[in-house]
Design an enzyme around this catalytic site. Structure first.
Site, PDB file in Angstrom:
ATOM      1  CB  CYS A  21      -1.969   7.095   1.482  1.00  0.00           C
ATOM      2  SG  CYS A  21      -3.388   6.298   2.288  1.00  0.00           S
ATOM      3  CD  GLU A  59      -2.951  -0.805   0.199  1.00  0.00           C
ATOM      4  OE1 GLU A  59      -3.120   0.266  -0.216  1.00  0.00           O
ATOM      5  OE2 GLU A  59      -3.716  -1.871   0.222  1.00  0.00           O
TER       6      GLU A  59
HETATM    7  P1  NAD Z   1       8.175   4.620   4.977  1.00  0.00           P
HETATM    8  O1  NAD Z   1       8.261   4.049   3.558  1.00  0.00           O
HETATM    9  O2  NAD Z   1       9.215   5.743   5.102  1.00  0.00           O
HETATM   10  O3  NAD Z   1       8.114   3.768   5.930  1.00  0.00           O
HETATM   11  C1  NAD Z   1       7.178   2.956   6.240  1.00  0.00           C
HETATM   12  C2  NAD Z   1       7.657   1.776   6.983  1.00  0.00           C
HETATM   13  O4  NAD Z   1       8.750   0.885   6.452  1.00  0.00           O
HETATM   14  C3  NAD Z   1       8.281   2.069   8.308  1.00  0.00           C
HETATM   15  O5  NAD Z   1       7.928   1.034   9.343  1.00  0.00           O
HETATM   16  C4  NAD Z   1       9.818   2.075   8.104  1.00  0.00           C
HETATM   17  O6  NAD Z   1      10.706   1.937   9.134  1.00  0.00           O
HETATM   18  C5  NAD Z   1       9.834   0.736   7.362  1.00  0.00           C
HETATM   19  N1  NAD Z   1      11.117   0.659   6.244  1.00  0.00           N
HETATM   20  C6  NAD Z   1      11.651   1.628   5.836  1.00  0.00           C
HETATM   21  N2  NAD Z   1      12.821   1.284   5.066  1.00  0.00           N
HETATM   22  C7  NAD Z   1      12.524  -0.042   5.069  1.00  0.00           C
HETATM   23  C8  NAD Z   1      13.308  -1.146   4.360  1.00  0.00           C
HETATM   24  N3  NAD Z   1      14.231  -1.085   3.496  1.00  0.00           N
HETATM   25  N4  NAD Z   1      12.792  -2.551   4.553  1.00  0.00           N
HETATM   26  C9  NAD Z   1      11.803  -2.669   5.065  1.00  0.00           C
HETATM   27  N5  NAD Z   1      10.987  -1.877   5.963  1.00  0.00           N
HETATM   28  C10 NAD Z   1      11.427  -0.348   5.774  1.00  0.00           C
HETATM   29  O7  NAD Z   1       6.911   5.435   4.930  1.00  0.00           O
HETATM   30  P2  NAD Z   1       6.314   6.389   5.943  1.00  0.00           P
HETATM   31  O8  NAD Z   1       6.981   7.869   5.716  1.00  0.00           O
HETATM   32  O9  NAD Z   1       6.386   5.951   7.290  1.00  0.00           O
HETATM   33  O10 NAD Z   1       4.622   6.712   5.617  1.00  0.00           O
HETATM   34  C11 NAD Z   1       4.302   7.459   4.592  1.00  0.00           C
HETATM   35  C12 NAD Z   1       4.016   6.901   3.228  1.00  0.00           C
HETATM   36  O11 NAD Z   1       3.037   5.781   3.583  1.00  0.00           O
HETATM   37  C13 NAD Z   1       3.340   7.816   2.190  1.00  0.00           C
HETATM   38  O12 NAD Z   1       4.028   7.448   1.096  1.00  0.00           O
HETATM   39  C14 NAD Z   1       1.903   7.066   2.171  1.00  0.00           C
HETATM   40  O13 NAD Z   1       1.156   7.607   1.106  1.00  0.00           O
HETATM   41  C15 NAD Z   1       1.974   5.895   2.443  1.00  0.00           C
HETATM   42  N6  NAD Z   1       0.544   5.351   3.244  1.00  0.00           N
HETATM   43  C16 NAD Z   1       0.084   4.571   2.221  1.00  0.00           C
HETATM   44  C17 NAD Z   1      -1.128   4.241   2.732  1.00  0.00           C
HETATM   45  C18 NAD Z   1      -1.977   3.376   1.741  1.00  0.00           C
HETATM   46  O14 NAD Z   1      -3.339   3.002   2.275  1.00  0.00           O
HETATM   47  N7  NAD Z   1      -1.849   3.262   0.454  1.00  0.00           N
HETATM   48  C19 NAD Z   1      -1.850   4.365   4.033  1.00  0.00           C
HETATM   49  C20 NAD Z   1      -0.780   5.389   4.575  1.00  0.00           C
HETATM   50  C21 NAD Z   1       0.446   5.655   4.339  1.00  0.00           C
END
Ligand code: NAD
Length: 493
Positions: free
Chosen positions: A282, A248
């Protein structure tokens, strides 16, 4: 000060690293809570616990009905502790308490909805009387459930509820910026009767504890909610061991207003769509597409409304929206504002860090509207995840659809018009996972949520959300076995 810890195999544990992370309020930087900072050793322990528990069959042997009852107990317990959950969520993110309360109510309904889902499975008519053919569904196995910081518990609940119903074991990895409610959830799951080792929790940075979750051969599925760049890295990492992925990711969501729409409702919803949670949503309606004939009226009113929004911390009852999550994120969003100005967009309101009395120590940005935008601009194409609305105009229905699709993303969008035939045509033409007609924003646990194109892979919620956690197995039973007769057999008459 409380120290949040990992939960591995039914035990609370500090990290082998001995390091501690301070979770600071985005509103004023006070330390809200401390969290143990995980490392590779912790992750491997959690994966081993989830793997061993899954292999033991202790949980997947529960009947479907028993797991449905478990989800209802979890929902009841979260409801009992809703105040504690909401305060913790609001503490980490500095979102207003009332928003956190709505989020926790949504979490409860996610567990309750999943409890209504019947065990899938069906017979297949092969056309031969001696064959009984059946499709059964089994848990996919060990799941890594990785969540973001904007709706910390809600996004995790979309994964945990179906994973439990399916009978999986899992490791939850919340965002390192907002771990508190995932810790509370582990307490709740244990109290509700989830066996030790089924639900595990790892705290820490994505690079250090997230990455090994995506490469370990004992993990069968990664369900990830977060940014596009991380999603790409996870998909690549998962390819090496051919894991299933459910992603997502972000959105760049068009909100399309035709001249015959209920303009007052459309503008009011456009304000909410763009500035709720300071745009850290998002499905935020960041791209406003307005029919040219009503452009001035819509934009003037949007600017007036944006200028009126009251920013403030979680305890400020007058506040309508709060800060961005971190200094890094604040700087990223300010960078998009700077870029939009350089690209030639017209800044109509906002456009800078909000430093009014009471906000100086927080990561606040003024609600911002850019007019005169076009699809070549980075500010129109890339997800800033901040309080920025860009405005583009169109003159025909076809142009509105083309603009709405001119993005690599495909998460959600909206169309506003009194002509329902046109609404249906535009909705059909838009390649996004959710389309609202004369509305913006609602989602329901009963309805599938997810993205076309670069907004993701798979679906959460609805019946499809459960199926991500299941493997179909075809069972073929021959009630009258006989020879295959394919190869010549000289010993057979
Ligand atoms: P992010 O990608 O920075 O981090 C998300 C999670 O991934 C965190 O727990 C982080 O620690 C982990 N992570 C980071 N690098 C990783 C790796 N290499 N391997 C595994 N895990 C890793 O995102 P964010 O800043 O926490 O959230 C914001 C983003 O989330 C926005 O782009 C938003 O659109 C998206 N989002 C999407 C939805 C949806 O339903 N489509 C819902 C909420 C948020």
């Amino acid at each position: 000060m409380t120290l949040l810890r990992h939960y591995i195999n039914g035990k609370w544990q500090e990290s082998a690293s001995g390091r501690v992370r301070e979770i600071r309020s985005p509103h004023d930087q006070h330390v809200v809570v401390q969290a143990t900072e995980g490392n590779l050793t912790d992750v491997l322990n959690a994966i081993e616990a989830a793997h061993t528990t899954f292999e033991s069959g202790i949980f997947r042997s529960w009947s479907w009905q028993d797991r449905q009852s478990l989800l209802l107990r979890i929902a009841d317990l979260i409801e009992r502790d809703a105040d504690i959950y909401a305060k913790a969520e609001s503490g980490d993110t500095a979102k207003r308490l009332i928003e956190a309360e709505y989020d926790i109510a949504d979490v409860i309904s996610v567990f309750r909805f999943n409890a209504t889902l019947k065990e899938p499975g069906h017979s297949v008519d092969i056309g031969r009387l001696e064959i009984e053919s059946r499709i059964a569904y089994e848990p996919v196995g060990v799941c890594a459930l990785i969540g973001p910081w904007n709706y910390p518990l809600l996004q995790i609940s979309w994964k945990v509820a179906p994973a439990l119903l399916a009978g999986c074991s899992f490791i939850v990895k919340p965002s390192e910026l907002s771990p508190s409610t995932a810790v509370l959830l582990m307490h709740t799951l244990t109290e509700a009767g989830v066996p030790a080792g089924v639900a595990n929790l790892i705290l820490g940075a994505g690079s250090e504890v997230g990455t090994p979750l995506t490469s370990d051969p004992r993990v069968d599925l990664i369900s990830f909610t977060g940014g596009l760049a991380t999603g790409r890295a996870i998909m690549a990492s998962a390819a090496r061991t051919v894991k299933k992925v459910a992603l997502e990711l972000g959105g760049k969501n068009p909100n399309i207003i035709f001249a015959d729409a209920d303009i007052d409702a459309a503008i009011d919803n456009a304000v909410t769509a763009g500035f709720l949670h300071s745009g850290q949503v998002c499905s935020a309606g960041t791209r406003l597409l307005v029919e040219a004939s009503i452009h001035d009226r819509v934009v003037d009113e949007l600017v007036r409304r944006a200028d009126e929004i009251t920013l403030g911390g979680p305890d400020n009852e007058a506040a309508e929206t709060g800060p961005l999550i971190s200094e890094g994120h604040l700087n990223k969003v300010l960078g998009y504002i700077e870029r939009a100005v350089k690209e030639g967009a017209t800044l109509r309101v906002g456009g800078k860090r909000a430093l009014a009395p009471g906000l100086e120590a927080g990561w606040y940005i003024e609600p911002t509207v850019f007019d005169g935008c076009s699809t070549e601009m980075a500010s129109v194409q890339e997800e800033s995840f901040g309080p920025i609305i860009t405005v583009e105009t169109f003159t025909t229905e076809e142009e509105a659809i083309a603009l709405g699709n001119d993005t690599i993303y495909g998460l959600s969008g909206a169309v506003w018009s009194a002509d329902l035939g046109r609404c249906d045509r535009v909705a059909a033409g838009l390649r996004h996972g959710t389309i609202w007609i004369n509305d913006y924003g609602p989602y329901r646990p009963e309805a599938e949520w997810g993205g076309f194109k670069a907004s993701g892979v798979g679906r959460e919620l609805g019946g499809s959300g459960l199926h991500e956690y299941l493997e179909a197995k075809h069972l073929w039973r021959n009630t009258s076995p006989g020879r295959s007769g394919w190869f010549r057999d000289s010993g057979h008459p």
